[in-house]
Design a protein around this motif. Structure first.
Motif, PDB file in Angstrom:
ATOM      1  N   ASP A 276       0.902  -1.200  -0.048  1.00  0.00           N
ATOM      2  CA  ASP A 276      -0.042  -0.028  -0.071  1.00  0.00           C
ATOM      3  C   ASP A 276       0.866   1.395  -0.026  1.00  0.00           C
ATOM      4  N   ARG A 332      -8.274   0.208   1.507  1.00  0.00           N
ATOM      5  CA  ARG A 332      -6.861  -0.371   1.135  1.00  0.00           C
ATOM      6  C   ARG A 332      -6.764  -1.549   1.827  1.00  0.00           C
ATOM      7  N   SER A 346       1.874  -1.413   4.306  1.00  0.00           N
ATOM      8  CA  SER A 346       1.911  -0.001   3.990  1.00  0.00           C
ATOM      9  C   SER A 346       2.701   0.806   4.307  1.00  0.00           C
TER      10      SER A 346
END
Length: 528
Positions: A276, A332, A346
């Motif tokens: 992400d 996400r 992430s």
């Protein structure tokens, strides 16, 4: 001289004593082998009892109809499994060690095979039915009787919470102490049945949820009524004791594409990794003193990481965004769930009011932040204003966010794995780049909420620091950051994968897709 009276001859004494001995012997308890030797609630039940020097053994199969539970053969001819109160008790003939759920328990003597099937010692009954179902077992050797009684029931309070996020409903039942219960799943419902205790009266709640129709609490049980085709997974949390139920639709994977929840399937290893790139679109993220935007660098780093992981580990990689576009935080994690990811990473860059802050930080999810700075970092990434003081932060945390707390419970499945990955990532970044060790921390990052797999958020440096901003624009430095992440993920992959978990022969791992071409950065952005 008077003659002394003659005493009785020894044979005569023995003859006189024989009737007495026979009477006394007839009053002794008869051997219990083959005779009823168990009393339950004042009535005798036919259970084979065998007396050994180490203590009595009891035929387990004859006890289960009265005490509850299912006794089934194990994987081998010498093993048996007792299913009782949501736990499996695994025992082996001749072994004095049994497992009760995840706990290893030692017995005074091993179970044996005899008349009536497998026979178990008294402490087996105490450590299973006694602790899980609330029975008490009193062995009276003078009577050669086992007296079984139910302990007096008491009233236990229970509270229920329910939340629905990203296509999955989480129901939490909280108790002030560990109850004696049995979990019964059936089509359209799941019931928590009390075995020894009773539940305190609780107000009935009106449930408005797409997967749960009603939650009914009665003295005997808690019943959760579900919509048709709903599936349930349950687990336990301690301190306080909570039963947690994750409920999703069985056909969720066949629904149209979008940010909907798709339950993960065990892959036996790390095959799909979702990366992400933080921020995007109008969400620029932090901006360095030279004008470099966080969203630009995170996209470049994520694309490079995806490419290197595909090449080196032969895994499938998915980017939550491959261009400079707005992407909600909740979406996400939903993308990771849809793709049945085994890891979610992430990528972010840090910022501080002071220009001297530097180094990397790695986070995994928690409802409560490790410290005030971690709480402020989470609020910043979540798009919330940071509190003006530690006291304000504590007050905000005290209000509680039910959704976050329940998603934190869902992440408990993967807590140790997330922490392990975070430690590996932080260690590689510190060692490879000689970065300042800012440690592994926990914080309520919303981007990690709802991820149904091990998930971490990595802050790869302080873009607010002019020196780190300059280094982050250097492709070689970024490559070193990426290699540290690849190495950490590679080590994690090796740790969780075993030969038994590998793909079956002739079934190759999913092919890694070609990395998407990098979009052209806007004017003034650093080159890849």
């Amino acid at each position: 001289m008077k003659s002394r009276p003659r005493s009785a001859s020894p044979p005569l004494v023995l003859l006189l004593l024989v009737p007495v001995l026979l009477i006394a012997q007839s009053q002794q308890p008869a051997p219990v082998a083959g005779a009823p030797g168990v009393v339950l609630d004042g009535r005798e039940i036919a259970v084979r009892v065998t007396i050994l020097p180490a203590g009595p053994l009891f035929a387990l199969a004859a006890l289960t109809p009265s005490l509850g539970g299912d006794l089934v053969p194990g994987e081998s001819a010498e093993s048996f499994i007792l299913k009782l109160a949501d736990k499996e008790i695994v025992m082996g003939i001749g072994s004095a060690v049994v497992t009760v759920g995840d706990a290893i328990v030692s017995l005074s003597q091993p179970p044996t095979r005899g008349e009536g099937g497998v026979q178990v010692p008294l402490d087996f009954l105490n450590k299973t039915y006694g602790e899980l179902s609330g029975f008490s077992f009193d062995w009276r050797p003078e009577q050669q009787r086992l007296v079984i009684s139910r302990r007096k029931s008491k009233e236990i309070a229970v509270t229920s919470d329910i939340v629905h996020l990203q296509g999955m409903t989480t129901v939490v039942l909280q108790f002030p102490e560990v109850p004696h219960y049995h979990l019964n799943q059936q089509p359209g419902a799941v019931e928590v049945q009390m075995l020894a205790d009773r539940l305190a009266p609780a107000p009935q709640r009106r449930i408005e949820d797409p997967l749960v129709k009603a939650i009914e609490i009665s003295p005997e049980k808690v019943r959760i009524d579900l919509v048709p085709q709903a599936q349930v997974e349950s687990y336990i949390l301690e301190n306080p004791f909570r039963l947690v139920f994750d409920i999703h639709e069985a056909a969720a994977a066949a629904q149209p594409s979008g940010p909907a929840f798709a339950p993960p399937e065990p892959s036996g290893g790390v095959r799909t990794i979702v990366i992400d790139p933080g921020h995007g679109g109008t969400e620029t993220g932090a901006i360095g003193p030279g004008g470099v935007q966080e969203k630009q660098l995170t996209l470049i780093l994520a694309q490079t990481l995806a490419s290197r992981l595909s090449q080196q580990l032969a895994v499938r990689t998915v980017l939550t965004r491959s261009e400079d576009a707005n992407l909600p935080l909740d979406t996400r994690a939903a993308i990771a769930n849809q793709n049945k990811a085994d890891l979610f990473v992430s990528i972010h860059l840090n910022s501080s009011l002071g220009a001297g802050a530097h180094g990397a930080e790695t986070y995994f999810l928690s409802a409560e932040a490790t410290d005030v700075r971690a709480a402020n970092a989470a609020k910043s990434e979540n798009g919330e204003p940071a509190p003006a003081s530690a006291a304000a932060n504590d007050a905000a945390a005290g209000e509680g966010d039910l959704q976050l707390i329940l998603w934190d419970l869902a992440q408990t499945h993967h807590l140790s794995a997330s922490q392990r990955l975070a430690n590996l990532v932080q260690g590689e970044l510190n060692q490879t780049l000689q970065l300042k060790d800012r440690g592994v921390k926990q914080a309520p990052f919303r981007v990690l909420m709802g991820a149904t797999m091990p998930a971490v958020l990595v802050e790869l440096g302080f873009i607010s620091n002019p020196e780190e901003e300059k280094k982050l624009q250097d492709p070689e430095y970024r490559a070193a950051l990426v290699e540290a992440l690849v190495k950490a993920i590679s080590v994690y992959k090796e740790m969780v994968e075993t030969p038994a978990a590998a793909a079956p022969a002739g079934q190759p791992a999913p092919p890694a897709p070609r990395p998407a071409p990098a979009p052209q950065p806007p004017a003034g952005a650093p080159s890849p």
